[in-house]
Design a protein around this motif. Structure first.
Motif, PDB file in Angstrom:
ATOM      1  N   TYR A   5       0.835  -1.199   0.000  1.00  0.00           N
ATOM      2  CA  TYR A   5       0.000   0.000   0.000  1.00  0.00           C
ATOM      3  C   TYR A   5       0.872   1.252   0.000  1.00  0.00           C
ATOM      4  CZ  TYR A   5      -3.789   3.163   1.403  1.00  0.00           C
ATOM      5  OH  TYR A   5      -4.714   4.170   1.455  1.00  0.00           O
TER       6      TYR A   5
ATOM      7  N   LYS B 253      -2.669  -2.743  -2.512  1.00  0.00           N
ATOM      8  CA  LYS B 253      -1.961  -3.955  -2.113  1.00  0.00           C
ATOM      9  C   LYS B 253      -2.317  -5.134  -3.011  1.00  0.00           C
ATOM     10  CE  LYS B 253      -0.424  -4.281   2.630  1.00  0.00           C
ATOM     11  NZ  LYS B 253      -0.480  -5.156   3.806  1.00  0.00           N
TER      12      LYS B 253
ATOM     13  N   LEU C 200      -8.705  -2.710  -2.026  1.00  0.00           N
ATOM     14  CA  LEU C 200      -9.180  -1.366  -1.708  1.00  0.00           C
ATOM     15  C   LEU C 200     -10.663  -1.251  -2.019  1.00  0.00           C
ATOM     16  CD1 LEU C 200      -7.871   1.357  -0.701  1.00  0.00           C
ATOM     17  CD2 LEU C 200      -8.215   2.150  -3.038  1.00  0.00           C
TER      18      LEU C 200
ATOM     19  N   LEU D  51      -8.908   0.579   3.117  1.00  0.00           N
ATOM     20  CA  LEU D  51      -8.042  -0.574   2.891  1.00  0.00           C
ATOM     21  C   LEU D  51      -8.549  -1.741   3.729  1.00  0.00           C
ATOM     22  CD1 LEU D  51      -5.467  -2.041   1.906  1.00  0.00           C
ATOM     23  CD2 LEU D  51      -4.256  -0.998   3.837  1.00  0.00           C
TER      24      LEU D  51
END
Length: 715
Positions: free
Chosen positions: A457, A475, A489, A526
């Motif tokens: 991230y 990520k 995300l 996230l």
């Protein structure tokens, strides 16, 4: 009298200890006749034993002992229960609980009457294939491939069930070695100038890959991708959220592992990818936002000193018309929301070709100056930033450096927390500064940028030359990409508009409508997925604790006289009609000698019986050894049809035809596994320990492995 494993009292003992009417009658008869009746009664009793035992399965006593409540609640079975719960947690429940913690309502801050569009970005699944770990042994490579696929599948299933997003965008690198597998048509060989650029670890395998893996293998990988993601797209239903047009899954954005990077891209490989996934350059209107996807790996070829016009031509043509494409997409969306049909209509007339004016052809482009929706740029490779630009506290690899005392702003430069500005064979961590500025300015009105490639991230705000756009590098969702906690995300969008496309979202202060540049129409979150390596560590820890617990208990069993877990095997009972070995012959002779002495003793006590006293008990030899009716009872051999079976340590009680099973665990503890080997010998402590450890470990192992394989096989 405490019971043993099975009742050891013979039928004659019952006859002696509990004299019945028949016993009293026999006692009143003459001695010779009384003895004959007694022998006939014993013979019939033994025949009844043989008949009743023949109707009972041989393993009845064995399984009855196994199903004893005290054994079912023993330590090995409790450990099996623990393993079952841990495996269900590690292979199923942990995924659901991780994603449940990310539910939209837990972090959204929209007004109560808002109906946001829910979108999810998935980055770098990179399905493991022969390119991923070329030197890894076959079993370990297959194990990694199986678990990465299961991890992706379980994450995606839980995502769809718990979150049910309206739209899913993939940010490239769907495969790991997609760029390596040859096509059926076209040249996919590396150019001469690329010789020597490939890493030495891959160079030895490159020729094998070209020969062994082609279109057939790529199609299997494509089918594999679909079995993980496409198959479960509608697992929670096909209906979108309230006031949303529908659901979309868009996976057309390519990554460097799908096509290659820059000048190393092969046109046939890119054509194959776009044939199955769609064009990498596209415009989508989703949730009243304009999403522009750009094939940035092909765009990067423009900076190469080699001839790359064929590689960059599609993306250059797309960027040259992207503004008009955006306007047409927005106009089409507004017409749909207004319930109107928007189609291109050409006039029907005849003109001379030399006098025709092609500069004023009809178009669906409403022209410049019209309302524009907020633009979100999607690119696999992140945009350029200054060296050492920190990525923020959510980056896993290295947290931000602690600022000096009194400093309120992040440390800059922060090399550890930043994306490294490096590159190599078939990759480049960020786009060049020139390509990044051109991309943002050409697309126009870019307020958010989402990228992949880095696997971790990173969130930054770009400089003014990139429209101060906020970029989030998403990520990787695969646990094999160098991050302990993969993730994805979530993007929540709410942008109510009027018929002309102007935003109706009021400012928090309630001063009426505001411009889009002053309004936040997106919120992101996230969502972290389980730590697969930590799950394996928990399995290993539990495995070590299980072995220690079972071994310690096995050692303590003979020392502390614990209830054994290992079952005692059957005592070997010989029901054969004739002796089969020399030992059998010798044993029969010994039995006959014992019976002769017993008969002599019985004859000498006949006067006692005739006087009405109790019958004398039989000797131990006559109660526990096989009796020959021919010689023991004085019957002629012609009348003997069957030899009398030996009296085992388990006989039915007097008057019963079924087994009487009286398991005494207290005596089991005391005698230390008498008859452990079925030979009537007492087991040594080492034998007890070995038997306890081996049987308990084996029981836990095979049940646990079967449950684990079931969970792995069914994903």
């Amino acid at each position: 009298m405490a019971p043993s494993y099975y009742s050891t009292r013979s039928t004659h003992d019952h006859f002696v200890e509990s004299p019945s009417l028949l016993a009293r009658v026999i006692a009143g008869l003459p001695s010779g006749l009384g003895m004959q009746m007694q022998r006939l009664w014993e013979r019939n009793s033994y025949s009844s034993v043989a008949t009743s035992t023949s109707r009972v399965p041989r393993g009845l006593r064995h399984w009855t002992e196994r199903l004893h409540p005290r054994r079912l609640l023993s330590l090995p079975h409790l450990l099996i229960l623990v393993w079952l719960l841990v495996l269900l947690w590690g292979e199923r429940w942990v995924f659901e609980s991780s994603i449940k913690a990310c539910e939209w309502g837990r972090w959204e801050r929209w007004p109560k009457d808002a109906t946001p569009h829910h979108l999810v970005f998935l980055a770098d699944p990179q399905l493991i294939d022969p390119h991923s770990y070329p030197g890894r042994p076959w079993p370990l490579d297959k194990f990694t491939m199986l678990h990465t696929d299961n991890y992706l599948k379980r994450s995606h299933i839980s995502l769809q069930k718990k979150l049910h997003p309206d739209t899913v965008f993939f940010l490239g690198d769907l495969f790991d070695g997609g760029r390596e597998w040859t096509t059926a048509h076209g040249n996919t060989e590396d150019p001469l100038w690329a010789n020597g650029l490939r890493p030495a670890s891959e160079q030895a395998y490159a020729k094998t890959w070209k020969k062994k893996y082609g279109d057939d293998f790529w199609l299997r990988e494509y089918n594999r991708f679909g079995s993980i993601f496409d198959k479960f797209w509608n697992i929670a239903g096909s209906d979108a959220g309230p006031w949303q047009r529908g659901r979309k899954l868009i996976s057309s954005l390519p990554g460097n592992h799908d096509l290659g990077f820059g000048a190393n891209i092969k046109i046939p490989i890119r054509n194959r990818f776009e044939t199955y996934f769609g064009e990498g350059n596209r415009v989508d209107v989703v949730g009243n936002h304009t999403f522009v996807s750009v094939d940035s790996v092909s765009l990067s070829a423009a900076s190469s000193p080699h001839d790359t016009k064929e590689i960059t031509k599609p993306v250059e043509e797309f960027l040259s018309t992207v503004q008009a494409t955006k306007r047409k997409a927005v106009a089409r969306e507004l017409s749909f929301q207004a319930g109107e049909e928007r189609a291109l209509r050409l006039p029907h007339k005849v003109e001379e070709l030399e006098w025709a004016d092609f500069s004023k052809m009809p178009t669906l482009d409403p022209g410049e100056g019209k309302a524009e929706l907020p633009t979100i740029l999607l690119t696999h490779v992140p945009l350029y930033r200054e060296k050492g630009t920190p990525c923020g506290p959510k980056r896993e690899h290295w947290p931000p450096t602690t600022p000096p005392k009194g400093q309120t702003t992040p440390v800059f430069p922060d090399e550890r927390n930043a994306i490294s500005l490096t590159g190599g064979y078939q990759y480049q961590n960020v786009l060049s500064e020139e390509d990044s500025v051109r991309l943002v300015s050409t697309v126009g009105n870019v307020i958010r940028v989402f990228s992949g490639d880095d696997h971790d991230y990173c969130e930054i705000v770009h400089a003014e030359n990139k429209n101060n756009a906020r970029e989030i590098t998403v990520k990787s969702m695969s646990w094999a990409m160098g991050v302990r906690k993969p993730g994805f995300l979530m993007l929540s969008m709410w942008n109510p508009i009027d018929a002309s496309g102007q935003s109706l979202y009021s400012s928090p202060s309630g001063h009426g409508t505001v411009s889009q540049s002053q309004t936040t129409t997106t919120e992101s979150h996230l969502c972290l997925l389980p730590d697969q390596l930590a799950i394996f560590i928990r399995y290993l820890t539990l495995l070590i604790l299980t072995l220690l617990a079972l071994i310690v208990r096995a050692i303590l069993t003979p020392i502390m006289h614990l209830t054994p877990f290992a079952t005692t095997p059957f005592a070997e009972t010989d029901f054969s009609l004739l002796p089969t070995t020399k030992q059998d012959v010798k044993r029969r002779e010994e039995d006959n000698e014992g019976l002769r002495s017993s008969n002599s003793s019985n004859s000498s006590t006949s006067s006692t019986h005739s006087n009405g006293q109790n019958l004398a008990p039989r000797t131990a030899a006559s109660r526990t050894r096989s009796v020959s009716p021919a010689k023991g009872y004085g019957l002629p051999s012609s009348q003997v049809r069957f030899t009398t079976p030996p009296l085992a340590t388990s006989l039915p009680r007097y008057g019963e035809r079924t087994w009487v099973i009286e398991h005494d665990f207290s005596k089991d503890k005391a005698n230390g596994y008498t008859n452990l080997g079925g030979k009537g010998t007492k087991a040594t402590p080492l034998q007890v320990i070995w038997r306890e450890a081996s049987q308990s470990i084996w029981r836990v192992a095979w049940v646990t492995v079967l449950v684990y394989l079931y969970l792995v096989y069914y994903g």
